[in-house]
Enzyme design. Structure first.
Site, mmCIF file in Angstrom:
data_model
loop_
_atom_site.group_PDB
_atom_site.id
_atom_site.type_symbol
_atom_site.label_atom_id
_atom_site.label_comp_id
_atom_site.label_asym_id
_atom_site.label_seq_id
_atom_site.Cartn_x
_atom_site.Cartn_y
_atom_site.Cartn_z
ATOM 1 C CD GLU A 438 39.867 39.891 39.647
ATOM 2 O OE1 GLU A 438 38.906 39.376 39.922
ATOM 3 O OE2 GLU A 438 39.898 41.972 39.688
ATOM 4 C CD GLU A 513 38.419 44.488 37.121
ATOM 5 O OE1 GLU A 513 37.883 44.101 38.098
ATOM 6 O OE2 GLU A 513 38.580 43.305 35.636
HETATM 7 C C1 GAL Z 1 37.085 42.551 40.043
HETATM 8 C C2 GAL Z 1 36.442 41.111 38.564
HETATM 9 C C3 GAL Z 1 34.904 42.321 37.803
HETATM 10 C C4 GAL Z 1 33.777 42.367 39.206
HETATM 11 C C5 GAL Z 1 34.583 43.108 39.961
HETATM 12 C C6 GAL Z 1 33.748 43.523 41.132
HETATM 13 O O1 GAL Z 1 37.382 41.695 40.673
HETATM 14 O O2 GAL Z 1 37.016 41.679 37.477
HETATM 15 O O3 GAL Z 1 34.482 41.869 36.733
HETATM 16 O O4 GAL Z 1 33.600 41.551 39.699
HETATM 17 O O5 GAL Z 1 36.144 42.918 40.957
HETATM 18 O O6 GAL Z 1 34.181 44.282 41.923
#
Ligand code: GAL
Length: 808
Positions: A438, A513
């Protein structure tokens, strides 16, 4: 003085007896014990042992009366054993600063100069018999930006809080006398937006070897499987650290798990000028190779031997897992030709009680908890992992997505990426690299594309056996990093995955993720004051999704490699969707102790072939008689019938990759479920319990090593008079350990608890949170019984006994 002399003799004994192998002069000695620690100050030199005002760098070895100097009196400093995370012991502090919140409201970082510099000092002795050898100090991870001195001489600075480093200290050693190693750690800056800890939180090693030796991380093997055999190309970097030219030879052999030699390559001569390195290539074939897989993570050993004048001068053993990994756009990931859907989780290196300073055992503990849930892959979000974590993944059969901290091609970050790859590329568990996560300023523009190309080139040069992904919080967006990344990584935005795949059918897709339901273990209503969210798969932040919104998509499409849930365990910081008093995240499938939340059973239903039948919530709703309660059943049965006090509430077919739900008017008693799975009957129930009566302790280990490092996790619950676990109990439990062991942390998974994770000696305690808490103990060096007593007002106490056994 007498004390000092005794310490000196003991250290001398330690450093001369422990050798890696009887056949080699190489020593690899743990330097975790006997450190002294003191906080310094980032804004006040007088509280920082005059560090910034002493003009230290004007002369070699100048200590300027600071804590850098060997003569500095550190008697008043606190004695500690590594790994050490000083942030975990600080009290929580409310702040409206987003980074402080992100880091779990621990007062470390630029706003807290009084808590952000840590000084460490350690003395050790090397005997004259070892003179003539090279000596190095190896740090596996220090958070962060540290400077290191030996005997007042500056060794160097390492900025990364995650990548390890090593310094040759040969020129600064004094024999038979105390050598003083000093580390100043500056945690004023963060590297991430989550809890990162502070201090020397991984192991430190003292290495000793001859002038002619295998370079650090200097063995790289690449396996090719053809038919039943595997050819291992082994590349050995040999260094001559001496001033004079040297000649020797390299011999490589492979043994099975038990040390039986299977194959040996012809010895190859090496001739090296003084202060130079040569790379030797050898090939060995393992007949009828036993492949490394998730079900059978078989590990061979590659032994690299350097000889000089017929004598062994160095010998290094590395574990080898032979496996093939392929990734195809249409069919996803295959391991040894067998398709594998990634059932992964993201994890930070943070556990209840200890923060980032985890004893080695805890890595195994956590990986086993994930495997019970059905996890087959682990993303090291968002940085280089602890070496022992990768060892655990190799041994237990867990794939790893190994991630660089930052998308960057600057000299500093290229160097960090290089060190990460060189350290980790022999691990069979590592199946893919990640070049970043990100990067909002670069990911969609030409900066991102150019940086990614530079990182990919380096990755390919150092490790042609693997490829890379990048975790993009982007939907169907191509320009930038996505244009050049071999495997498209999706952070959330699963709604755009199909369109992206249609537009780029040649690019494999992985969910870097996914999901990210926020849940608080054992809570069934939103509580914005305490900062709790219901423990069901219903609440997800705007950018994320529930489990049921992403997993069916991954499960049902061959081209979708699968993905990594955000996250496997809760971690400190990022208390989304709340703020203070909420201090830790709710994203975990398990809480920060590793206790399952209800969503655990959703994933376990569809990620394992175990019989899963789970009812939630608990059935203690005194005062809510007659009110409708949402009852969830997670199961992989074909159909499930629910009963309250023996009366059927209906039978339902279980849709694949989903759950079942009933609305049940509350009446105390027994809520039971009967499932049929492939014609078999499976059952479970929850019961209204009485008040807590007795404490119960459980641990997966009854034996630990008496090595001063091993650890055991002891979980605490309470039961009523009829032996039923009380799911909503909050009793305060006190702990006392007897025998040669110490408690190193306590936790309970409450994301808003401000109780101390680390207590004063003799004052260890923790409240249960929804019926559970956890205590972690670490062994001493004396074999014998370790007894943990748990007491609580009004409850019958409990005792756990663990046997500490002598090490060889
Ligand atoms: C993502 C990020 C993670 C964490 C997560 C929380 O955008 O890559 O490290 O912050 O969000 O929702």
């Amino acid at each position: 003085m007498l004390l000092k002399r005794t310490a000196l003799l003991i250290l001398a004994a330690v450093l001369t007896t422990a050798t890696l192998s009887a056949q080699t002069p190489r020593k690899h000695l743990l330097l975790d014990e006997g450190w002294k620690f003191h906080l310094g100050h980032a804004a006040d030199a007088t509280k920082d042992f005059n560090f910034t005002i002493a003009n230290l760098f004007s002369k070699a070895g100048k200590a300027g009366g600071t804590a850098v100097g060997p003569k500095f009196d550190d008697q008043a400093w606190t004695g500690i054993t590594l790994p050490h995370d000083w942030a975990i012991a600080l009290p929580f502090e409310n702040s409206d600063n987003a980074d402080v919140m992100g880091h779990g409201y621990k007062p470390v970082g630029g706003l807290y100069p009084q808590n952000s510099i840590g000084w460490y000092r350690k003395t050790f002795v090397i005997m004259p018999a070892d003179s003539g050898k090279r000596v190095s100090i190896q740090f596996d991870g220090v958070f962060r930006d540290c400077q290191v001195w030996l005997n007042g001489f500056y060794l160097g600075r390492n900025e990364s809080g995650y990548v390890g480093f090593e310094y040759d200290i040969t020129d600064y050693i004094q024999f038979r006398q105390e050598n003083v190693l000093v580390v100043r750690v500056d945690a004023s800056q963060y590297e991430g937006w989550f809890y990162e800890g502070a201090g020397i939180y991984r192991h430190v090693w003292l290495n000793q070897y001859e002038n002619l030796h295998v370079a650090s991380n200097g063995v790289f093997f690449q396996s090719t499987v053809a038919g039943r055999d595997a050819t291992i190309a082994v590349q050995t970097s040999v260094m001559n650290d001496g001033l004079a030219a040297g000649q020797g030879s390299v011999l490589t052999y492979i043994t099975d798990r038990n040390g039986k030699v299977l194959v040996q390559a012809a010895e190859k001569p090496v001739a090296l000028a003084g202060r130079s390195t040569a790379v030797v290539q050898q090939e060995l074939t393992i007949k009828d190779a036993r492949l490394w897989s998730l079900e059978d993570p078989y590990l061979y050993k590659v032994v690299s031997v350097v000889k000089q004048d017929g004598h062994i001068v160095d010998q290094v053993r590395r574990r080898l897992g032979v496996r093939t990994v392929t990734i195809e756009a249409a069919t996803g990931l295959s391991l040894n030709g067998k398709r594998i859907k990634i059932q992964g989780v993201n994890c930070h290196q943070d556990h209840a009680g200890v923060g980032s300073a985890q004893p080695d055992y805890l890595h195994y503990y956590r990986i086993r908890r994930l495997q019970e849930l059905g996890v087959n892959a682990y993303r090291t979000s968002h940085h280089a992992p602890t070496p022992e974590l990768l060892d655990a993944c190799d041994s237990l059969g867990m794939l790893v997505l190994d991630e660089a901290r930052l998308l960057s091609s600057s000299a500093e970050y290229q160097d960090q990426f290089r060190r990460l790859i060189e350290r980790d590329r022999n691990h069979p568990s590592v199946f893919l690299w990640s070049i970043g996560n990100e990067e909002g300023y670069a990911q969609t523009n030409s900066f991102g594309k150019r940086i990614a190309l530079s990182m990919l080139a380096l990755q390919h040069q150092l490790d042609p056996t693997r490829t890379s992904t990048y975790a993009a919080d982007l939907g169907n967006v191509f320009p930038g990093v996505n244009e050049v990344i071999p495997i498209r990584g999706f952070n959330y935005r699963e709604k755009h995955v199909v369109a992206y795949h249609q537009d780029h059918p040649e690019q494999p897709i992985v969910g870097t993720e996914m999901g990210s339901t926020v849940t608080t273990r054992g809570i069934y209503a939103v509580d914005s004051v305490k900062g709790y969210v219901p423990d069901q798969d219903i609440t997800a932040p705007w950018w994320a999704s529930t489990a049921e919104a992403w997993w069916p998509l991954a499960a049902e499409n061959d081209w979708f490699m699968g993905g990594f849930v955000w996250t496997g365990f809760d971690y400190r910081g990022e208390p989304t969707p709340f703020q203070w008093p909420n201090i830790s995240s709710h994203f975990g499938i398990m809480d920060v102790c590793g206790f399952p939340k209800n969503i655990y059973y959703y994933y376990q239903s569809w990620w394992t072939d175990k019989d899963v039948l789970h009812i939630s919530p608990h059935w203690n709703w005194k005062g809510q008689e007659g009110k409708n309660i949402d009852v969830w059943v997670n199961s992989n049965a074909d159909q499930v019938e629910l009963f309250l006090n023996g009366k059927s509430l209906g039978k339902k077919a279980m849709p694949r990759n989903r759950h079942l739900q009933w609305s049940v008017p509350y009446r105390a008693g027994t809520l039971s479920a009967v499932g049929t799975k492939h014609g078999r009957t499976i059952r479970t129930q929850v019961q209204t319990t009485d008040a807590p009566d007795v404490i119960e302790l459980s641990t997966e280990r009854t034996i630990v090593l008496a090595d001063g490092r091993d650890a055991a996790v002891i979980n605490v619950t309470v039961k009523d008079k009829r032996g039923r676990e009380v799911p909503d109990a909050g009793n305060l439990v006190r702990f006392r350990v007897q025998g040669d062991a110490r408690i190193i942390g306590v936790g309970n998974g409450d994301p808003s608890s401000h109780e101390a994770d680390q207590c004063a000696p003799g004052a260890w305690q923790r409240s249960l949170f929804n019926g559970k808490c956890q205590v972690i103990i670490q062994s001493g060096k004396t074999a014998g019984a370790i007894r943990l007593d748990a007491t609580s007002d009004g409850l019958r106490p409990a005792v756990a006994t663990i046997q500490a056994t002598a090490t060889k």
